[in-house]
Write an enzyme that holds these catalytic residues in place. Structure first.
Site, PDB file in Angstrom:
ATOM      1  N   GLY A  23       1.022  -1.569  -0.049  1.00 20.34           N
ATOM      2  CA  GLY A  23      -0.206  -0.043   0.140  1.00 20.34           C
ATOM      3  C   GLY A  23       1.015   1.229  -0.166  1.00 20.34           C
ATOM      4  N   VAL A  91       8.000   4.968  13.611  1.00 22.90           N
ATOM      5  CA  VAL A  91       6.523   6.340  13.376  1.00 22.90           C
ATOM      6  C   VAL A  91       6.027   5.646  15.009  1.00 22.90           C
ATOM      7  CG1 VAL A  91       4.491   7.177  13.379  1.00 22.90           C
ATOM      8  CG2 VAL A  91       6.211   6.721  11.684  1.00 22.90           C
ATOM      9  N   GLU A 183       0.995 -22.817   3.082  1.00 27.61           N
ATOM     10  CA  GLU A 183       1.922 -22.596   2.072  1.00 27.61           C
ATOM     11  C   GLU A 183       3.125 -22.805   2.780  1.00 27.61           C
ATOM     12  OE1 GLU A 183       0.923 -18.913  -0.784  1.00 27.61           O
ATOM     13  OE2 GLU A 183       2.008 -18.659   0.498  1.00 27.61           O
TER      14      GLU A 183
END
Length: 432
Positions: A23, A91, A183
């Protein structure tokens, strides 16, 4: 910088992007400009200096790929974007009212727009003490730790004199029947099949036991039930024991207790749950039941038009839908691009547009030449699904070198069944 350039820079809108995953990187690229005329100034902040291609993280964990095959420097990915700067930092706080971001070194940065794309962390559902016995798989450090534990278990089994201890070391339990767990389980089965017969002399590969545990009544619940059933069949063909409808009760150094039964296991891996970045709770805005930030149709937090949240941190429910979109990379990428376009449009005086998600479906690999894919109305399994999975993942890898390296390694592994990344790294824990 010229006087005109300095004046232009001072009038630019300041956009901070937190996180450089799917993103964050998509948002930064959509906001970026290759000339000095952009009306915005972008700062990308991440606690790591590389973008990680998480869908292939399990292959690093199980010695199929090297770490550098799926990691690409953020600065290189954004090279040439003249209005973008990159900061390495964590942050630690966000002042929503004051429009400021605080970093771990005490630095505070002001913003006009903030795009939060900090992703998720592993969740043990209130049992954080299990983390030391069952590592998750969210970053390269996790992957290298998983690889270390799996390979050390095999090496220890090679020299174990006690048959019971050897069997314990050769038992691998994977918790969670989502894509990550499936997986991992398939890759462990592939790994043991590929290397034990040729590289180990005292281990019978038939003694390797891989158990996949899922609390739901089937694995891969986002997929249609018939595809879930096919995935289970393919796992069982690899020798994986699939247990559904059972809950993990405890995990310790000797193994895991599931449904009242204790499985003596040398390695337990966790792929059962995630929680949003702690930054979500710091915002002081409404969250959904999973702790994700509820956003509006423009991907911004209601009441805070300057604050956008995308990816796994966001709870976005399309208009007319009854449930939020899943936390998968296509949702993160498309949502980030929509947020970026709304920022650019608003700076230019245009109204915001709602985010319209284009569903590209789901894919999960189950081992070499085994996979399932749900793409719109198309349903695939087996080799054809695996080939589609390979093509899609190569297409989205960042950097040509990464694509070439991954493709070469995959072809080599497929043809000769060898794993070239079987190196044990990291500090070994002290012997008791």
């Amino acid at each position: 910088m010229t006087t005109a350039g300095a004046a232009a820079s001072s009038t630019r809108k300041r956009v901070i992007v937190v996180g450089a995953g799917f993103g964050g990187l998509a948002a930064a690229k959509a906001l970026a400009s290759r000339d000095d005329g952009s009306p915005i100034e972008v700062t990308v902040i991440d606690r790591l200096n590389y973008h990680l291609f998480q869908p292939l993280l399990y292959q690093v964990a199980l010695a199929g790929l090297a770490a550098t095959d799926i990691a690409y420097p953020i600065r290189a990915a954004l090279h040439g974007r003249r209005n973008v700067s990159v900061l390495l930092g964590d942050v630690t706080g966000i002042d929503v009212a004051g429009h400021r971001v605080q970093l771990d070194d005490g630095t505070t940065l002001p913003y006009d727009y903030l795009v939060l794309a900090a992703g998720v962390r592993t969740s043990y559902f209130g049992h954080d003490d299990w983390a030391r016995f069952a590592p998750g798989l969210k970053d390269l450090d996790d992957a290298l730790e998983v690889r270390r534990r799996v390979l050390i278990a095999l090496e220890s089994a090679e020299r174990a004199a006690d048959p019971a201890e050897r069997q314990r070391l050769l038992t691998f339990v994977v918790v969670g029947g989502g894509p990550t767990g499936v997986e991992l389980a398939g890759a462990i089965a592939d790994l043991s099949r590929d290397i034990l017969a040729v590289d180990f002399r005292r281990i019978d590969r038939k003694a390797v036991r891989v158990v996949l545990v899922e609390m739901a009544d089937r694995i891969l619940t986002p997929f249609d039930p018939p595809l879930s059933a096919r995935a289970r069949t393919q796992l069982e063909e690899l020798g994986v024991e699939v247990r559904t409808g059972v809950r993990v009760e405890s995990i310790d150094a000797r193994g895991v207790t599931v449904g009242g039964e204790t499985l003596q296991a040398g390695t337990v891996l966790w792929g059962a749950g995630v929680r949003p970045s702690p930054l979500a709770a710091m915002l002081g805005v409404p969250l959904d039941g999973a702790g994700r930030v509820i956003v509006g149709q423009d991907c911004a937090v209601p009441g805070h038009p300057e604050l956008f949240v995308v990816g796994d941190m966001a709870s976005f429910t399309p208009e007319g839908a009854s449930a939020p979109l899943p936390g998968i990379s296509p949702v993160a990428i498309q949502g980030a691009r929509a947020a970026a376009q709304n920022i650019l449009g608003e700076v230019q005086g245009m109204p915001r547009m709602p985010f319209r998600y284009f569903d590209k479906g789901f894919m999960a690999t189950i081992g070499r030449a085994r996979a399932v894919a749900q793409l719109g109305r198309l349903r695939m399994s087996g080799l054809i699904a695996w080939l589609a999975w390979v093509f899609v993942h190569l297409w989205y890898l960042v950097g040509f070198r990464n694509r070439l390296s991954v493709f070469t390694n995959w072809i080599w592994a497929y043809v000769v069944s060898r794993r070239g990344a079987r190196v044990i790294t990291g500090r070994r824990p002290p012997t008791p």
